[in-house]
Design a protein around this motif. Sequence first.
Motif, short mmCIF file in Angstrom:
data_model
loop_
_atom_site.label_atom_id
_atom_site.label_comp_id
_atom_site.label_asym_id
_atom_site.label_seq_id
_atom_site.Cartn_x
_atom_site.Cartn_y
_atom_site.Cartn_z
N THR A 178 -17.42 3.30 -11.60
CA THR A 178 -18.28 2.16 -11.88
C THR A 178 -17.79 1.39 -13.10
OG1 THR A 178 -20.20 3.34 -10.99
CG2 THR A 178 -20.64 1.45 -12.41
N THR A 179 -17.37 2.11 -14.12
CA THR A 179 -16.85 1.47 -15.33
C THR A 179 -15.61 0.63 -15.03
OG1 THR A 179 -17.70 3.25 -16.73
CG2 THR A 179 -15.93 1.89 -17.65
N ILE A 180 -14.73 1.18 -14.19
CA ILE A 180 -13.49 0.47 -13.86
C ILE A 180 -13.78 -0.82 -13.09
CG2 ILE A 180 -11.38 0.56 -12.49
CD1 ILE A 180 -11.28 3.58 -13.14
N GLU A 196 -13.87 -0.08 -26.30
CA GLU A 196 -15.31 -0.04 -26.53
C GLU A 196 -16.10 -0.39 -25.28
OE1 GLU A 196 -13.14 -1.54 -28.40
OE2 GLU A 196 -13.27 -0.59 -30.38
N TYR A 197 -15.52 -1.22 -24.42
CA TYR A 197 -16.20 -1.57 -23.17
C TYR A 197 -16.42 -0.33 -22.31
CZ TYR A 197 -15.40 -6.58 -24.04
OH TYR A 197 -15.41 -7.84 -24.57
N SER A 198 -15.35 0.43 -22.13
CA SER A 198 -15.45 1.65 -21.33
C SER A 198 -16.38 2.66 -21.98
CB SER A 198 -14.06 2.26 -21.15
OG SER A 198 -13.20 1.38 -20.46
N ASP A 199 -16.25 2.83 -23.29
CA ASP A 199 -17.09 3.80 -23.99
C ASP A 199 -18.57 3.44 -23.86
OD1 ASP A 199 -14.79 5.08 -24.76
OD2 ASP A 199 -14.70 4.17 -26.75
N GLY A 200 -18.87 2.15 -23.99
CA GLY A 200 -20.26 1.71 -23.87
C GLY A 200 -20.82 1.94 -22.48
N LEU A 250 -19.76 4.18 -20.23
CA LEU A 250 -19.92 5.61 -20.01
C LEU A 250 -21.12 6.17 -20.77
CD1 LEU A 250 -16.16 6.66 -20.19
CD2 LEU A 250 -17.58 6.56 -18.14
N ALA A 251 -21.35 5.64 -21.98
CA ALA A 251 -22.48 6.10 -22.80
C ALA A 251 -23.81 5.73 -22.15
CB ALA A 251 -22.39 5.51 -24.20
N LEU A 252 -23.83 4.64 -21.38
CA LEU A 252 -25.06 4.21 -20.71
C LEU A 252 -25.26 4.91 -19.36
CD1 LEU A 252 -24.91 0.40 -21.51
CD2 LEU A 252 -26.54 2.05 -22.42
N GLY A 253 -24.37 5.84 -19.03
CA GLY A 253 -24.54 6.61 -17.82
C GLY A 253 -23.68 6.17 -16.66
N GLY A 254 -22.81 5.19 -16.86
CA GLY A 254 -21.94 4.74 -15.78
C GLY A 254 -20.86 5.77 -15.48
N THR A 255 -20.48 5.87 -14.21
CA THR A 255 -19.39 6.76 -13.83
C THR A 255 -18.05 6.09 -14.15
OG1 THR A 255 -19.26 5.87 -11.59
CG2 THR A 255 -20.78 7.71 -11.96
N GLU A 256 -16.98 6.86 -14.03
CA GLU A 256 -15.65 6.31 -14.33
C GLU A 256 -15.29 5.19 -13.35
OE1 GLU A 256 -11.08 7.88 -15.17
OE2 GLU A 256 -12.57 9.23 -14.28
#
Length: 298
Positions: free
Chosen positions: A199-201, A185-189, A191-197
């Motif tokens: 940035t998410t990592i 859910e952390y990654s999904d959230g 990415l849903a807010l516009g973060g790149t892969e």
Amino acid sequence: MIGTIAAKKKMGAKKAVEQVMNAIFFVCGILSILCVAVITIYMISSGAPAITKIGLKEFLLGTTWAPTAADPRFGILPMILSSICGTFGAILVGVPLGVLTAVFICYLAPKKLSSFLTAVVELLAGIPSVVFGLVGMIVLGPAVAKAFHLSSGANLLSAMLVLAVMILPTIVSVTVTSLKAVPQEYSDGSLALGGTEVTTIFKMNIPAAKSGIITGIVLGVGRAIGETMAIIMVSGNVVNMPGIFKSVRFLTTGIVSEMSYAAGQHQEALFSIGLVLFLFIFIINLVLTTILKKGTKQ
């Protein structure tokens, strides 16, 4: 009625098993504490007398180690600084490489490549340290000597590189486990807010797994500090003040090199080196654990 009696018996059996297991875990915990206490008492009782005779300042800050000379000298500052520099160099190389490798295995590599890299890391973890030392002595040492135009590749740089490779499996495996434990859910959230892969990592998943990553680093540092056989084969094993291209001796290799023929005050001084090494590891683990707790609270 019969079903109720059977259920009660089943519950009673489960409680009995839980009580037995709790007792076993309690005994194991007490034994672990006792083992640490016994080791601590033994190291202090064996190492303190020599430090008292030699003098704390002379022992820790002296730069000459000549235990068999007519006028024996027992200064271990070169070995202390060499151990610190070697460990720091291994961390400087091994930690970023280990964490980035774990990120690649978890998020970026195809499944087949990820499985292959995981198997390679597990294989590295099972290789004896003397094999690392042998490869370092035969392959790495000559390569370092050739690259930097040195007469010998047995130096602090080779020791750093060997230690960096040796701590990689621990850091990678623990970091992979920690990253996989981060909820999807952390990654999904993110990415849903516009973060790149990427940035998410690096902004979401790695901070979320910080406690596990630091634990892996602590375990890796413990292995780096306590390593002996591999280091004695690639460092040159000469008591010098640390220099990147100089032959050096670590605290662990100092004990192993001379314990077989040491006697009297010389042997006591080697036990004192063990005490210093014990305190050195304890302080580093305490500092890293404090950092870990602060990171967990944040």
